[in-house]
Design an enzyme around this catalytic site. Structure first.
Site, short mmCIF file in Angstrom:
data_model
loop_
_atom_site.label_atom_id
_atom_site.label_comp_id
_atom_site.label_asym_id
_atom_site.label_seq_id
_atom_site.Cartn_x
_atom_site.Cartn_y
_atom_site.Cartn_z
N ILE A 237 41.66 -9.57 4.32
CA ILE A 237 42.80 -9.50 5.23
C ILE A 237 42.33 -10.04 6.57
O ILE A 237 41.13 -10.09 6.86
CB ILE A 237 43.38 -8.07 5.37
CG1 ILE A 237 42.31 -7.07 5.84
CG2 ILE A 237 44.02 -7.62 4.08
CD1 ILE A 237 42.87 -5.66 6.06
N ASP A 238 43.26 -10.48 7.40
CA ASP A 238 42.92 -11.11 8.67
C ASP A 238 42.19 -10.14 9.61
O ASP A 238 42.35 -8.92 9.53
CB ASP A 238 44.18 -11.60 9.38
CG ASP A 238 44.87 -12.73 8.64
OD1 ASP A 238 44.23 -13.35 7.77
OD2 ASP A 238 46.06 -12.98 8.93
N LYS A 239 41.43 -10.72 10.52
CA LYS A 239 40.67 -9.93 11.50
C LYS A 239 41.56 -8.94 12.24
O LYS A 239 41.20 -7.76 12.39
CB LYS A 239 40.00 -10.88 12.49
CG LYS A 239 39.34 -10.21 13.68
CD LYS A 239 38.84 -11.24 14.68
CE LYS A 239 38.38 -10.59 15.96
NZ LYS A 239 37.95 -11.59 16.97
N ARG B 2 52.28 -14.50 7.77
CA ARG B 2 52.50 -14.92 9.16
C ARG B 2 53.22 -16.26 9.22
O ARG B 2 54.18 -16.44 10.00
CB ARG B 2 51.17 -14.99 9.89
CG ARG B 2 50.43 -13.67 9.94
CD ARG B 2 48.97 -13.81 10.34
NE ARG B 2 48.82 -14.29 11.71
CZ ARG B 2 47.63 -14.49 12.28
NH1 ARG B 2 46.52 -14.30 11.60
NH2 ARG B 2 47.58 -14.91 13.53
#
Length: 246
Positions: free
Chosen positions: A62-64, A163
């Site tokens: 998953i994204d930062k 996103r």
């Protein structure tokens, strides 16, 4: 260890599920070499968490700046089984997020092919000619005055898929600095009768308002179903709570 970097949701001899804090990379990243990494922090804690495990095996990312549930395998057999399950789309991932604006329909699907590293900012872009298949199902959970709380279930797993699909549909995720304005949410700007101090006010949320809420699948050893849910991060929870009060 970074304070509150993660909490353990579930652990057994094969799998580890954690609730990741925002601001942590899940693995090495060529564009962000200085950020704290969750995998290294967990590996430091493994002797206490799982003394007999071989090592930590990542099976997804998953994204930062996304908080929420992340699943790891703790041995090679579990790693192979979970990798196969992800590749064959047998793992169901559910996200919760805040967007700007309101969507007219309660359920909608975005089916737009995506190409990673598609522009000068290294963003993922919609590319109908050269992009890879990307499908995301969305459900509107609540609509507020200027924002909406959505649930997202990505069918595919492209970089930044949720996103980009939302930004391309005209509904960027709140505080998304890469695909939206990145503007933080201030209570003074959304509450009509606000009496605080504008010079000391802290944002309700100032990072990507995206939370990996749930991961569901089949246990690699026992063949039984699992479902791991990550409670909202503090900033995400307080923002939703304030919006519900308006």
């Amino acid at each position: 260890m970074k304070k509150n970097a993660f909490t353990v949701i579930h652990i057994d001899e094969d799998i580890l599920a954690v609730n990741k804090a925002a601001g942590l990379l899940v693995a090495a990243d060529r564009w962000d070499t200085e950020a704290a990494r969750l995998d290294l922090l967990i590996e430091q804690a493994l002797p206490q968490l799982a003394p007999h495990c071989e090592k930590l095996y990542a099976v997804h990312r998953i994204d930062k700046d996304t908080s929420g549930v992340l699943l790891y395998a703790l041995n090679a057999d579990a790693h192979r089984a979970l990798n196969t399950a992800f590749q064959e789309r047998q793992i169901k991932k559910t996200y919760r997020l805040l967007i700007h604006g309101a969507v007219s329909e309660q359920h909608f699907t975005v089916d737009q092919p995506l190409r990673a590293d598609g522009d000068a900012l290294h963003r993922t872009v919609v590319d109908k000619r050269r992009g890879k298949e990307a499908v995301t199902h969305f459900t509107v959970l609540e609509t507020f005055r200027r924002f909406s709380l959505l649930e997202a279930q990505p069918v595919t797993g492209r970089t930044h898929q949720i996103r980009v699909h939302l930004a391309a549909s005209g509904y960027p995720i709140v505080c998304d600095s890469l695909y939206g304005s990145g503007k933080p949410v201030l209570l003074s700007e959304i509450k009509q009768r606000w009496h605080g101090d504008i010079y000391t006010e802290q944002p309700l949320i100032q990072r990507l308002a995206l939370h990996a809420y749930q991961v569901e699948g089949t246990h690699p050893r026992f063949g039984t179903p699992f479902s791991f849910t990550a409670p909202y991060a503090k900033d995400f929870k307080s923002t939703v709570h304030q919006l519900q009060k308006l």
